[in-house]
Design an enzyme around this catalytic site. Structure first.
Site, PDB file in Angstrom:
ATOM      1  CD  GLU A 415     -50.820  23.520  55.874  1.00 16.19           C
ATOM      2  OE1 GLU A 415     -49.601  23.085  55.925  1.00 16.19           O
ATOM      3  OE2 GLU A 415     -52.246  23.292  55.781  1.00 16.19           O
ATOM      4  CG  HIS A 483     -46.209  17.537  53.756  1.00 15.17           C
ATOM      5  ND1 HIS A 483     -45.202  17.356  55.009  1.00 15.17           N
ATOM      6  CD2 HIS A 483     -45.678  16.680  53.152  1.00 15.17           C
ATOM      7  CE1 HIS A 483     -44.329  17.054  54.910  1.00 15.17           C
ATOM      8  NE2 HIS A 483     -44.583  16.470  53.698  1.00 15.17           N
ATOM      9  CD  GLU A 508     -44.804  16.895  60.730  1.00 12.60           C
ATOM     10  OE1 GLU A 508     -43.985  17.577  59.681  1.00 12.60           O
ATOM     11  OE2 GLU A 508     -46.568  17.124  60.374  1.00 12.60           O
TER      12      GLU A 508
HETATM   13  C1  NOJ Z   1     -47.802  19.968  58.311  1.00 18.02           C
HETATM   14  C2  NOJ Z   1     -47.374  19.390  57.369  1.00 18.02           C
HETATM   15  O1  NOJ Z   1     -46.706  18.013  57.645  1.00 18.02           O
HETATM   16  C3  NOJ Z   1     -45.189  20.182  57.905  1.00 18.02           C
HETATM   17  O2  NOJ Z   1     -43.992  19.248  57.163  1.00 18.02           O
HETATM   18  C4  NOJ Z   1     -45.902  21.570  57.695  1.00 18.02           C
HETATM   19  O3  NOJ Z   1     -43.985  22.493  58.428  1.00 18.02           O
HETATM   20  C5  NOJ Z   1     -46.207  22.083  58.463  1.00 18.02           C
HETATM   21  N1  NOJ Z   1     -48.136  21.555  58.088  1.00 18.02           N
HETATM   22  C6  NOJ Z   1     -47.473  23.370  58.163  1.00 18.02           C
HETATM   23  O4  NOJ Z   1     -47.012  23.115  57.547  1.00 18.02           O
HETATM   24 CA    CA Z   2     -48.636  16.145  58.558  1.00 19.43          CA
END
Ligand code: NOJ
Ligand code: CA
Length: 704
Positions: A415, A483, A508
Site C-alpha cells: 500500500e 488498486h 469492498e
Molecule cells: C484499497 C484497496 O482497494 C483494498 O483492497 C485494500 O485492502 C486497501 N486499499 C488497503 O491497502
Molecule cells: Ca480501492
C-alpha cells in the site's frame, strides 16, 4: 450531414479542389465500418459509418500547444498511406489464447499551410469491431519537446443514446455507474460523493470506457489504448450538441496536461461499434492496439485463485496495523471492540492451510509491513510505509517456507498510500526481496490524494509512475495487481506482468459504503463498461452475504444472491480471482466446490446473452483442461434464460454441476438460498435457468 464542415467536404469531394485528391477513407476488413478523414478549410476532421449509417458525425481534431498556435486548423495533405494487416498472436494468459488482429490502416501525413509549417500524421486503424486513431508527431524544425495544454479530439454523436457513465474524475474510478440519456449526463451533481472524499471532478465529463446504446440498436463504447507517457483522457460532455471532446487530466504543479518528447505518438482514441451488447465484451480492439510483449518469458506468473488476510480488515474483525490492535487489546474497557492484528504468522498459516486443502493457489497478506499506523487521513505520508520490514508478529521467511511446503504462493502487498516517490525509492529493494523469497506477484494500492499535492492519479506524472512500476517489476519477475490504478488501456499485451487492477467500485464497498454497497445491477453494467479496459480484481465470492455478526443491525449486506457471487468467477475476467470471504465461511459449504473447480485461464470466451444493466451470460473454456464454465447474473428484476450448449465438444459427455438460485432466493430476503444439481451434458443440449432478483447462476462442465 448536419455539421459545420458539410460545405467544405463537398468542395473537397465534388469539385475536387486540386483535381487529384487522395482517397482519405478506409473500410474495415469485412466492409461494415468506413472511416473518413477530411479537411474542412484546412481543419482536420473525421466521421465514421457502420453499414452506411453515420455512427460519429463530422468531428474535428486539433491539439492546443503552449506558446504555439492551435495545431490542426491550417493543414494540407502531404501523403496518404494504406495497408491491410491480418495476423494472429497469442495471449500468455487471458480471456482467450489466440487473438485475431485484422485491420485496415490509414495514415494521413499533413503539413501546415501557415508559417509554422508543422507536421503531423493522423493514424487510423479500422477493424470490424471498431476503430482506433492517434496523432503521430514527428521531430520537426529542430524542436524536440512540446507542452500540450489540451487535445481537442471530438466525438460527435448522431442521436441521444442511452448511456452508462461514471463522472470524469481525475483521481478515482470507484463511482457507481449512472444510466441516463446522453443529454442528461450530469457529472457535476455527482461531485460530492460521500465515500470518495478525496477525488477530483472538475467538469461535466466522464471517465472512459463510456458505453452507449442508440435507439437504432447500435452499441458504442469510447476509450483509449496504450496510454503511455501522456495524461489520461476524460471526455467533456456537451449535452445540447450531443458531443464529447477529449479533456486530458491535468496537474496543478506544472499547469499543463502533458510534456512530450518528439517524435511522439498519443494514445489511441478508440470507438468500439457493435450490434449486440455482448460483442463489446468479445472485442479485442483495445489489446490489439497495443504493442507485442516486451517480456520474453512470463512463465513465472501463473493465473490463480487466492485467499487473503483482507476481508477481515474491511469487516473490522482485525486491523492492518499492529500498533492500534495492541492498544485496544490492552484496554479492558475496550473489551467489546477487541480487534487483532490480521497479518500474524499464526493467522496467515491458517489461511495457507485452508488454501492448500482446497485448490486455491495463493494467499494475499495485507498489513504485514510497518507504516500502517500513519496512512489514511495523514497529510504527510512520505517515507512512512516500509516495503521490506515486517511487523514483529509476522515472520515472513517462516511464512514463505510454510506456504512453499504446501504448494501455495504468497501474494505480496504494497500500500503506497498514494506517495509514489516513497514507493519509487524502495521498489527495487522491495522487488528484490520478493524475488529472493520466491514471491511473484504483488497487490499495490494508492489510497488517498497523491503526494506531491497537485498531481492526480490519472495525470501524466502518475501514468509514468505506474508504467515505471511495471518496468521495474518485470526485471524482478514480479507481476502487478494495482488498486487505485491508472485505467487499463491494453498495456497487458506489452507488459503481461500487468495482471489485474481495481479501477472500479469493487466488492469492498459492500463492507463499509455509506450508500449501503453496490446495487444488484452493478455487475450487469461493469462487464460492458469498465471490463472493456481489461482484467478486474473485483474480489468476488462473499458467502456470508449479511456479514453476520460484523454488520448486524446496520442493514449493510452484499446486494446479490450467493449464486450471483459464484457467477462472477466467469462473468468478471481476471487471471487472479479472489475467494474473498473469511475462509471459515467456506467451510462445510457445498457451493464452495464451484470456486475450487472454476478455471482462471481461458482458451476461449463467449458471451451467450446480455443487455447492459439487465443481465449477462458468459461461457469460458479453461485452457489446460478444456472444461467449460458458465456464469450468469441479473439485476433486481430476475430473469429466465435458456442456454444452448452447442459450443461443447462433439462426442464428449460432461459432468455438469448447476449452482442456481433456489425457488425463494432473493438478493435481500433470501440471498443464500441456492440449489445445486448434478447432471451429464452433451453438445446440442439446452439448460433453462431462472435467476432470482439480484441473482445468478454458475455451471461447471467437467470433461469426463
Ligand atoms: C484499497 C484497496 O482497494 C483494498 O483492497 C485494500 O485492502 C486497501 N486499499 C488497503 O491497502
Ligand atoms: Ca480501492
Amino acid at each position: 450531414m448536419k455539421n459545420v464542415f458539410g460545405t467544405v467536404i463537398l468542395c473537397l469531394f465534388l469539385t475536387g479542389c486540386s483535381g487529384s485528391l487522395p482517397d482519405t477513407s478506409a473500410s474495415s476488413p469485412s466492409g461494415n465500418l468506413v472511416l473518413s478523414f477530411f479537411l474542412s478549410d484546412g481543419q482536420m476532421g473525421y466521421f465514421l459509418k457502420s453499414d452506411g449509417q453515420t455512427m460519429i458525425d463530422s468531428s474535428s481534431l486539433s491539439i492546443v500547444l503552449r506558446d504555439q498556435p492551435l495545431l490542426g486548423s491550417n493543414m494540407k495533405i502531404q501523403n496518404v498511406e494504406k495497408r491491410a494487416v491480418d495476423e494472429v498472436w497469442e495471449m500468455p494468459w487471458g480471456e482467450q489464447r489466440v487473438v485475431h488482429n485484422q485491420y485496415q490502416s490509414l495514415k494521413i501525413w499533413l503539413t501546415e499551410t501557415a508559417e509554422q509549417n508543422r507536421k503531423i500524421a493522423l493514424a487510423f486503424k479500422i477493424y470490424d469491431d471498431g476503430i482506433g486513431f492517434r496523432y503521430e508527431i514527428p521531430e520537426q524544425n529542430g524542436v524536440t519537446e512540446w507542452i500540450i495544454e489540451e487535445e481537442n479530439t471530438e466525438f460527435q454523436l448522431v442521436d441521444d443514446p442511452m448511456t452508462w457513465w461514471i463522472p470524469g474524475d481525475w483521481d478515482s474510478y470507484e463511482h457507481l455507474y449512472n444510466t441516463t440519456r446522453f443529454s442528461a449526463i450530469d457529472a457535476v451533481s455527482k461531485r460530492n460523493h460521500p465515500n470518495l472524499a478525496s477525488t477530483y471532478i472538475p467538469f461535466n465529463a466522464v471517465n472512459t470506457p463510456i458505453t452507449m446504446k442508440s435507439d437504432k440498436g447500435y452499441y458504442l463504447s469510447f476509450h483509449e489504448a496504450n496510454l503511455t507517457d501522456y495524461a489520461g483522457m476524460t471526455l467533456l460532455i456537451d449535452n445540447e450538441k450531443l458531443k464529447m471532446t477529449s479533456g486530458l487530466v491535468g496537474s496543478d504543479r506544472t499547469g499543463y496536461k502533458a510534456k512530450v518528447r518528439l517524435p511522439f505518438n498519443t494514445p489511441w482514441r478508440t470507438i468500439q461499434v457493435a450490434k449486440t451488447a455482448g460483442e463489446l465484451i468479445e472485442s479485442n480492439l483495445i489489446v490489439n492496439l497495443n504493442e507485442p510483449s516486451v517480456i520474453e518469458d512470463i512463465s513465472w506468473f501463473k493465473p490463480m485463485k487466492y485467499l487473503g488476510v483482507w476481508w477481515e480488515m474491511h469487516l473490522g474483525k482485525s486491523t492492518w496495523d499492529m500498533e492500534s490492535s495492541q492498544n485496544i487489546n490492552k484496554d479492558p474497557e475496550a473489551e467489546t471492540e477487541r480487534r487483532f492484528h490480521g497479518a500474524t504468522t499464526e493467522n496467515v498459516k491458517a489461511y495457507i492451510d485452508f488454501a492448500s486443502k482446497n485448490n486455491i493457489g495463493g494467499v494475499l497478506v495485507e498489513g504485514w509491513n510497518t507504516g500502517w499506523g500513519r496512512w489514511i487521513g495523514f497529510e504527510d505520508r512520505e517515507g512512512v510505509f516500509d516495503f521490506v520490514t515486517p511487523y514483529a508478529d509476522y515472520d515472513i521467511e517462516e511464512i514463505v517456507k510454510y506456504s512453499q511446503e504446501r504448494g501455495v504462493e504468497i501474494i505480496m502487498h504494497h500500500e503506497t498510500s498514494a506517495a509514489p516517490r516513497t514507493y519509487d525509492q524502495q521498489k527495487d529493494t522491495a522487488y528484490a526481496l520478493m524475488q529472493s523469497l520466491g514471491i511473484n506477484s504483488v497487490k499495490t494500492g494508492y489510497v488517498g490524494k497523491v503526494i506531491p499535492k497537485g498531481e492526480y492519479h490519472h495525470g501524466q506524472w502518475m501514468v509514468n509512475h505506474y508504467h515505471g512500476v511495471l518496468e521495474t517489476a518485470a526485471k524482478y519477475e514480479v507481476a502487478i495487481n494495482a488498486h487505485e490504478p491508472i485505467k487499463g488501456t491494453g498495456k497487458r499485451r506489452t507488459y503481461p506482468n500487468a495482471i489485474a487492477r481495481e479501477g472500479l467500485r469493487g466488492q469492498e464497498f459492500n463492507a463499509w459504503s455509506i450508500e449501503k454497497g453496490n446495487p444488484p445491477e452493478h455487475l450487469t453494467i461493469i462487464p460492458f463498461t469498465r471490463m472493456l479496459a481489461g482484467p478486474i480484481d473485483f474480489t468476488p465470492g462473499i458467502f456470508n452475504i449479511k456479514m453476520t455478526p460484523y454488520r448486524d443491525g446496520t442493514g449493510q449486506q452484499i446486494n446479490t444472491t450467493l449464486a450471483h457471487q459464484l457467477a462472477l468467477y466467469v462473468v468478471v475476467y481476471s487471471p487472479i480471482q479472489m475467494a474473498a470471504d473469511l475462509y471459515e465461511h467456506y467451510e462445510g459449504q457445498p457451493a464452495f466446490q464451484f470456486i475450487q473447480d472454476v478455471g482462471v485461464d481461458w482458451e476461449q470466451s463467449r458471451v451467450l446473452a446480455g443487455e447492459i444493466g439487465k443481465y449477462l451470460v458468459i461461457a469460458r473454456q479453461e485452457r489446460e483442461t478444456l472444461n467449460w464454465f458458465i456464469g450468469g447474473v441479473t439485476n433486481e428484476q430476475g430473469k429466465r434464460v435458456s442456454i444452448a450448449l452447442n459450443f461443447l465438444e462433439e462426442g464428449t459427455t460432461y459432468d455438469g454441476v448447476i449452482y442456481k438460485d433456489g425457488e425463494s432466493a432473493h438478493w435481500n430476503d433470501n440471498p443464500t438460498n441456492i440449489d445445486i444439481e448434478t447432471t451429464p451434458f452433451k453438445k446440442g443440449e439446452a439448460v433453462e435457468i431462472e435467476m432470482a432478483p439480484g441473482g445468478g447462476f454458475a455451471i461447471s462442465l467437467l470433461k469426463k
